[in-house]
Design a protein around this motif. Structure first.
Motif, short mmCIF file in Angstrom:
data_model
loop_
_atom_site.label_atom_id
_atom_site.label_comp_id
_atom_site.label_asym_id
_atom_site.label_seq_id
_atom_site.Cartn_x
_atom_site.Cartn_y
_atom_site.Cartn_z
N ILE A 49 0.89 -1.16 0.00
CA ILE A 49 0.00 0.00 0.00
C ILE A 49 0.93 1.21 0.00
N PHE A 50 0.95 1.93 -1.12
CA PHE A 50 1.83 3.09 -1.27
C PHE A 50 1.07 4.35 -0.90
N TYR A 51 1.67 5.15 -0.04
CA TYR A 51 1.08 6.42 0.39
C TYR A 51 1.82 7.57 -0.28
N ASN A 52 1.12 8.67 -0.45
CA ASN A 52 1.66 9.85 -1.13
C ASN A 52 2.80 10.50 -0.37
N ASN A 53 2.91 10.24 0.92
CA ASN A 53 3.96 10.86 1.75
C ASN A 53 5.28 10.08 1.72
N GLY A 54 5.41 9.09 0.82
CA GLY A 54 6.64 8.33 0.73
C GLY A 54 6.71 7.12 1.64
N ARG A 55 5.62 6.80 2.31
CA ARG A 55 5.56 5.63 3.18
C ARG A 55 4.90 4.48 2.43
N VAL A 56 5.21 3.26 2.87
CA VAL A 56 4.61 2.07 2.29
C VAL A 56 4.32 1.08 3.41
N LYS A 57 3.23 0.37 3.25
CA LYS A 57 2.89 -0.73 4.15
C LYS A 57 2.74 -1.97 3.27
N TYR A 58 3.39 -3.06 3.66
CA TYR A 58 3.21 -4.31 2.94
C TYR A 58 2.38 -5.21 3.83
N ARG A 59 1.21 -5.59 3.33
CA ARG A 59 0.24 -6.32 4.14
C ARG A 59 0.13 -7.77 3.68
N TYR A 60 0.23 -8.68 4.65
CA TYR A 60 0.01 -10.10 4.42
C TYR A 60 -1.29 -10.48 5.11
#
Length: 126
Positions: A49-60
């Motif tokens: 899940i890519f966020y506009n603020n340069g953060r990412v979450k990878y969800r399993y």
């Protein structure tokens, strides 16, 4: 009046010359990348899940209500997407990928693992 027209022409010409196609392509890729992507495996799903603020979450998501998330920062330069994980095993802090295809609904990337093995993964946008 001729001076004003010339100045307007010069201003427009300079502003257009300052933007390259690479800048426009990077902006478009950045915009397309933002959002939740999912890949379905045999018994679970996963995706970034890519966020506009340069953060990412990878969800399993595993069978039942089991969810595991990992977080990091991401950068995009051309087709090179790098994810810098907040917490990871030594040597796995940076996830190097090359975007092979990116549309409104599909993301295909090639992951270059630390051991040199390349894996192609395809995700669909949620």
């Amino acid at each position: 009046m001729k001076k004003i027209n010339f100045l307007l022409f010069l201003l427009v010409s300079l502003s257009l010359a300052g933007c390259s196609n690479d800048d426009n392509n990077d902006f478009l890729k950045h915009r397309l990348l933002i959002g939740e992507w999912n890949k379905v495996y045999e018994n679970y799903s996963a995706g970034p899940i890519f966020y506009n603020n340069g953060r990412v979450k990878y969800r399993y998501i595993f069978p039942g209500p089991n969810i595991s998330d990992v977080y990091g920062d991401w950068t995009l330069s051309g087709d090179n997407l790098k994810i810098f994980w907040d917490f990871s095993d030594p040597g796995l802090e940076v996830y190097n990928t090359i975007i092979l295809e990116l549309t409104e609904t599909q993301l295909v990337w090639k992951v270059i693992r630390v051991d040199g093995v390349e894996i192609e993964e395809t995700f669909t946008k949620q």
